[in-house]
Scaffold this active site. Structure first.
Site, PDB file in Angstrom:
ATOM      1  N   LYS A  91      30.023  39.713  38.331  1.00 60.21           N
ATOM      2  CA  LYS A  91      31.322  38.703  38.658  1.00 60.21           C
ATOM      3  C   LYS A  91      32.511  39.370  39.287  1.00 60.21           C
ATOM      4  O   LYS A  91      32.823  38.954  40.208  1.00 60.21           O
ATOM      5  CB  LYS A  91      31.769  38.228  37.226  1.00 60.21           C
ATOM      6  CG  LYS A  91      30.957  37.376  36.431  1.00 60.21           C
ATOM      7  CD  LYS A  91      31.727  36.841  35.292  1.00 60.21           C
ATOM      8  CE  LYS A  91      32.325  37.918  34.233  1.00 60.21           C
ATOM      9  NZ  LYS A  91      31.229  38.541  33.462  1.00 60.21           N
ATOM     10  N   ARG A 151      36.146  32.750  27.924  1.00 59.90           N
ATOM     11  CA  ARG A 151      34.765  33.356  27.440  1.00 59.90           C
ATOM     12  C   ARG A 151      34.673  32.571  26.051  1.00 59.90           C
ATOM     13  O   ARG A 151      33.540  32.854  25.501  1.00 59.90           O
ATOM     14  CB  ARG A 151      34.885  34.592  26.929  1.00 59.90           C
ATOM     15  CG  ARG A 151      34.578  35.554  28.045  1.00 59.90           C
ATOM     16  CD  ARG A 151      34.878  37.043  27.384  1.00 59.90           C
ATOM     17  NE  ARG A 151      34.019  38.063  28.118  1.00 59.90           N
ATOM     18  CZ  ARG A 151      34.227  38.947  29.136  1.00 59.90           C
ATOM     19  NH1 ARG A 151      35.406  38.852  29.983  1.00 59.90           N
ATOM     20  NH2 ARG A 151      33.509  39.858  29.256  1.00 59.90           N
ATOM     21  N   ARG A 211      25.952  51.594  35.651  1.00 58.72           N
ATOM     22  CA  ARG A 211      27.572  51.375  35.695  1.00 58.72           C
ATOM     23  C   ARG A 211      28.459  52.409  34.910  1.00 58.72           C
ATOM     24  O   ARG A 211      29.338  53.018  35.554  1.00 58.72           O
ATOM     25  CB  ARG A 211      28.149  49.817  35.225  1.00 58.72           C
ATOM     26  CG  ARG A 211      29.428  49.489  35.768  1.00 58.72           C
ATOM     27  CD  ARG A 211      29.539  48.189  35.473  1.00 58.72           C
ATOM     28  NE  ARG A 211      29.708  47.863  34.100  1.00 58.72           N
ATOM     29  CZ  ARG A 211      30.212  46.421  33.675  1.00 58.72           C
ATOM     30  NH1 ARG A 211      30.282  45.641  34.796  1.00 58.72           N
ATOM     31  NH2 ARG A 211      30.186  46.307  32.530  1.00 58.72           N
ATOM     32  N   ARG A 220      30.453  52.516  32.375  1.00 59.85           N
ATOM     33  CA  ARG A 220      31.874  52.338  31.998  1.00 59.85           C
ATOM     34  C   ARG A 220      31.851  52.680  30.410  1.00 59.85           C
ATOM     35  O   ARG A 220      30.735  52.754  29.761  1.00 59.85           O
ATOM     36  CB  ARG A 220      32.331  50.808  32.166  1.00 59.85           C
ATOM     37  CG  ARG A 220      33.699  50.650  32.459  1.00 59.85           C
ATOM     38  CD  ARG A 220      34.012  49.311  32.733  1.00 59.85           C
ATOM     39  NE  ARG A 220      33.503  48.232  31.724  1.00 59.85           N
ATOM     40  CZ  ARG A 220      33.720  46.962  31.920  1.00 59.85           C
ATOM     41  NH1 ARG A 220      33.966  46.410  33.083  1.00 59.85           N
ATOM     42  NH2 ARG A 220      33.366  46.269  30.923  1.00 59.85           N
ATOM     43  N   ARG A 223      27.369  42.821  23.423  1.00 59.58           N
ATOM     44  CA  ARG A 223      28.155  42.018  24.594  1.00 59.58           C
ATOM     45  C   ARG A 223      27.091  40.812  24.981  1.00 59.58           C
ATOM     46  O   ARG A 223      27.767  39.741  25.353  1.00 59.58           O
ATOM     47  CB  ARG A 223      28.752  42.976  25.696  1.00 59.58           C
ATOM     48  CG  ARG A 223      29.915  44.048  25.243  1.00 59.58           C
ATOM     49  CD  ARG A 223      30.169  44.983  26.145  1.00 59.58           C
ATOM     50  NE  ARG A 223      30.713  44.149  27.375  1.00 59.58           N
ATOM     51  CZ  ARG A 223      30.869  44.790  28.468  1.00 59.58           C
ATOM     52  NH1 ARG A 223      30.688  45.827  28.766  1.00 59.58           N
ATOM     53  NH2 ARG A 223      31.730  44.374  29.442  1.00 59.58           N
TER      54      ARG A 223
HETATM   55  P1  AMP Z   1      35.082  42.393  31.449  1.00 56.42           P
HETATM   56  O1  AMP Z   1      35.814  43.513  32.002  1.00 56.42           O
HETATM   57  O2  AMP Z   1      35.309  41.007  31.461  1.00 56.42           O
HETATM   58  O3  AMP Z   1      33.750  42.618  30.760  1.00 56.42           O
HETATM   59  O4  AMP Z   1      35.829  42.726  29.929  1.00 56.42           O
HETATM   60  C1  AMP Z   1      35.650  43.829  28.869  1.00 56.42           C
HETATM   61  C2  AMP Z   1      35.976  43.447  27.499  1.00 56.42           C
HETATM   62  O5  AMP Z   1      37.228  43.127  27.543  1.00 56.42           O
HETATM   63  C3  AMP Z   1      35.141  42.352  26.922  1.00 56.42           C
HETATM   64  O6  AMP Z   1      34.057  43.057  26.486  1.00 56.42           O
HETATM   65  C4  AMP Z   1      35.891  41.833  25.839  1.00 56.42           C
HETATM   66  O7  AMP Z   1      36.198  42.882  24.696  1.00 56.42           O
HETATM   67  C5  AMP Z   1      37.404  41.759  26.436  1.00 56.42           C
HETATM   68  N1  AMP Z   1      37.597  40.662  26.893  1.00 56.42           N
HETATM   69  C6  AMP Z   1      37.912  40.322  28.445  1.00 56.42           C
HETATM   70  N2  AMP Z   1      38.167  39.139  28.797  1.00 56.42           N
HETATM   71  C7  AMP Z   1      37.997  38.393  27.468  1.00 56.42           C
HETATM   72  C8  AMP Z   1      38.301  37.215  27.129  1.00 56.42           C
HETATM   73  N3  AMP Z   1      38.565  36.252  28.240  1.00 56.42           N
HETATM   74  N4  AMP Z   1      38.247  36.814  25.951  1.00 56.42           N
HETATM   75  C9  AMP Z   1      38.190  37.643  24.897  1.00 56.42           C
HETATM   76  N5  AMP Z   1      37.848  39.116  25.277  1.00 56.42           N
HETATM   77  C10 AMP Z   1      37.938  39.402  26.581  1.00 56.42           C
END
Ligand code: AMP
Length: 181
Positions: A13, A86, A125, A127, A138
């Protein structure tokens, strides 16, 4: 034009969002990036979110919705939503906030990638929240709480499902075909 890019963590994404931004004038809104900025700034929100993120769970809907609302109001002409919504509650809140602005989601692009490929990509990756246990959680959280959005947007007639495997350029050209329609 408001667009959502939907897919499991590690489905590409973020990478495709950069491509989309370079070709379409949309504001990129990544809730994950916003949360990581809060952590880096050492804010109360960041402190609270960090433990949740490290475990691979979802941050509270109300916190996320508030964060997004501020941004959407100042970029009413077009947002690319990356990592949001999400949950069904987030999707419904997004529909409501766009409706208030006299707008709606134009396209939802679902990046489809097999679980084994996702795990491989995320381990590469490296991270902080990308260790194997967190990755598995996740993915489970995605399948449980986020995957139902596929059906939600399909019913709304907004979903385009594309394969998320191939080169960055190949995947982007699939996206381009949808957004240029
Ligand atoms: P991402 O960078 O989008 O993979 O997000 C990393 C982490 O941030 C996720 O695993 C969640 O813990 C949190 N997070 C990001 N976006 C959301 C969302 N829309 N709702 C809830 N948690 C989020």
């Amino acid at each position: 034009m408001h667009v959502i890019i939907l897919g499991a963590p590690g489905s590409g994404k973020g990478t495709q969002s950069i491509e989309i931004m370079q070709h379409f004038s949309l504001k990129h809104l990544s809730t994950g990036d916003m949360l990581r900025a809060e952590i880096a700034a050492g804010s109360a929100l960041g402190l609270a979110a960090k433990a949740v993120m490290d475990a691979g769970n979802l941050v509270n809907d109300d916190i996320i919705i508030d964060m997004v609302k501020n941004q959407v109001q100042s970029h009413a002409s077009g947002v690319l939503f990356d990592g949001f919504p999400r949950t069904k509650a987030q999707a419904e809140a997004l529909d409501a906030m766009l409706k208030e602005l006299g707008s709606e989601i134009a396209h939802v692009i679902q990046l489809d990638v097999a679980d084994e490929e996702i795990i491989k990509r995320m381990l590469a990756r490296g991270r902080e929240d990308d260790n194997e246990e967190t990755i598995r959680n996740r993915l489970a959280v995605y399948n449980e709480q986020t995957a139902p959005l596929i059906d939600y947007y399909q019913k709304a007639g907004k979903l385009s499902r594309i394969s998320g495997t191939g080169s960055v350029a190949e995947i982007f050209s699939r996206i381009q075909q949808i957004l240029e329609k």
